[in-house]
Design a protein around this motif. Structure first.
Motif, short mmCIF file in Angstrom:
data_model
loop_
_atom_site.label_atom_id
_atom_site.label_comp_id
_atom_site.label_asym_id
_atom_site.label_seq_id
_atom_site.Cartn_x
_atom_site.Cartn_y
_atom_site.Cartn_z
N GLU A 107 -23.49 -1.82 -44.57
CA GLU A 107 -22.87 -0.50 -44.44
C GLU A 107 -22.91 -0.02 -42.99
O GLU A 107 -21.94 0.53 -42.47
CB GLU A 107 -23.58 0.49 -45.37
N ILE A 108 -24.01 -0.25 -42.30
CA ILE A 108 -24.12 0.11 -40.88
C ILE A 108 -23.08 -0.67 -40.07
O ILE A 108 -22.42 -0.10 -39.20
CB ILE A 108 -25.55 -0.16 -40.34
N GLU A 109 -22.93 -1.95 -40.35
CA GLU A 109 -21.96 -2.75 -39.61
C GLU A 109 -20.54 -2.26 -39.87
O GLU A 109 -19.72 -2.18 -38.96
CB GLU A 109 -22.07 -4.23 -39.99
N ARG A 110 -20.24 -1.89 -41.12
CA ARG A 110 -18.91 -1.36 -41.44
C ARG A 110 -18.64 -0.09 -40.65
O ARG A 110 -17.57 0.08 -40.06
CB ARG A 110 -18.82 -1.08 -42.95
N ILE A 111 -19.62 0.80 -40.61
CA ILE A 111 -19.44 2.06 -39.88
C ILE A 111 -19.33 1.81 -38.39
O ILE A 111 -18.53 2.45 -37.70
CB ILE A 111 -20.59 3.03 -40.21
N TRP A 112 -20.10 0.87 -37.86
CA TRP A 112 -20.04 0.54 -36.44
C TRP A 112 -18.63 0.11 -36.05
O TRP A 112 -18.09 0.56 -35.04
CB TRP A 112 -21.06 -0.56 -36.14
N HIS A 113 -18.01 -0.72 -36.89
CA HIS A 113 -16.64 -1.15 -36.61
C HIS A 113 -15.66 0.03 -36.70
O HIS A 113 -14.72 0.12 -35.90
CB HIS A 113 -16.22 -2.27 -37.56
N ALA A 114 -15.89 0.91 -37.65
CA ALA A 114 -15.02 2.08 -37.78
C ALA A 114 -15.12 2.99 -36.56
O ALA A 114 -14.11 3.50 -36.07
CB ALA A 114 -15.38 2.86 -39.06
N TRP A 115 -16.35 3.21 -36.04
CA TRP A 115 -16.50 4.03 -34.83
C TRP A 115 -15.82 3.37 -33.64
O TRP A 115 -15.16 4.04 -32.84
CB TRP A 115 -17.98 4.28 -34.51
N ASN A 116 -15.96 2.06 -33.50
CA ASN A 116 -15.30 1.37 -32.40
C ASN A 116 -13.79 1.52 -32.49
O ASN A 116 -13.12 1.72 -31.48
CB ASN A 116 -15.69 -0.11 -32.38
N ARG A 117 -13.25 1.45 -33.69
CA ARG A 117 -11.81 1.61 -33.88
C ARG A 117 -11.39 3.05 -33.52
O ARG A 117 -10.36 3.27 -32.89
CB ARG A 117 -11.44 1.28 -35.32
N ALA A 118 -12.20 4.03 -33.91
CA ALA A 118 -11.90 5.43 -33.58
C ALA A 118 -11.88 5.64 -32.08
O ALA A 118 -11.04 6.38 -31.55
CB ALA A 118 -12.91 6.35 -34.24
N ILE A 119 -12.76 4.96 -31.35
CA ILE A 119 -12.78 5.05 -29.89
C ILE A 119 -11.54 4.39 -29.31
O ILE A 119 -10.88 4.94 -28.43
CB ILE A 119 -14.07 4.41 -29.33
N GLU A 120 -11.18 3.22 -29.84
CA GLU A 120 -10.01 2.48 -29.34
C GLU A 120 -8.72 3.28 -29.46
O GLU A 120 -7.88 3.23 -28.57
CB GLU A 120 -9.85 1.16 -30.10
N VAL A 121 -8.55 4.02 -30.56
CA VAL A 121 -7.31 4.76 -30.77
C VAL A 121 -7.37 6.18 -30.24
O VAL A 121 -6.42 6.94 -30.39
CB VAL A 121 -6.89 4.74 -32.26
N GLY A 122 -8.50 6.55 -29.63
CA GLY A 122 -8.60 7.86 -28.99
C GLY A 122 -9.05 9.00 -29.89
O GLY A 122 -8.95 10.16 -29.50
N LEU A 123 -9.55 8.69 -31.09
CA LEU A 123 -10.03 9.75 -31.97
C LEU A 123 -11.42 10.24 -31.59
O LEU A 123 -11.81 11.35 -31.94
CB LEU A 123 -10.05 9.26 -33.42
N MET A 124 -12.19 9.39 -30.90
CA MET A 124 -13.54 9.76 -30.49
C MET A 124 -13.79 9.19 -29.11
O MET A 124 -13.37 8.07 -28.82
CB MET A 124 -14.55 9.19 -31.50
N GLU A 125 -14.46 9.94 -28.27
CA GLU A 125 -14.75 9.46 -26.93
C GLU A 125 -15.88 8.43 -26.95
O GLU A 125 -16.76 8.48 -27.82
CB GLU A 125 -15.10 10.61 -26.00
N ASP A 126 -15.86 7.52 -26.02
CA ASP A 126 -16.93 6.53 -25.89
C ASP A 126 -18.17 7.22 -25.36
O ASP A 126 -18.09 8.22 -24.66
CB ASP A 126 -16.50 5.42 -24.93
N GLY A 127 -19.34 6.71 -25.70
CA GLY A 127 -20.59 7.28 -25.21
C GLY A 127 -21.13 8.40 -26.07
O GLY A 127 -22.03 9.12 -25.66
#
Length: 54
Positions: free
Chosen positions: A8-28
């Motif tokens: 579940e942690i790995e699934r969420i980690w990938h989702a956060w990375n995708r959100a950063i890639e598409v500009g929904l969440m800032e990196d850091g």
């Protein structure tokens, strides 16, 4: 105590990375993980600008 929800942690980690890639969440962003008794995970991130994502 239930087993650590590694998948579940790995699934969420990938989702956060995708959100950063598409500009929904800032990196850091600072991310906190909250575990539920049924093995689910809620993650909440707070970006440097104060943006919150869950």
């Amino acid at each position: 105590m239930p087993p650590f929800p590694e998948a579940e942690i790995e699934r969420i980690w990938h989702a956060w990375n995708r959100a950063i890639e598409v500009g929904l969440m800032e990196d850091g962003a600072e991310t906190k993980y909250h575990f539920t008794p049924d093995g689910k995970v809620l993650s909440v991130a707070v970006g440097r600008s104060g943006q919150i994502g869950a």
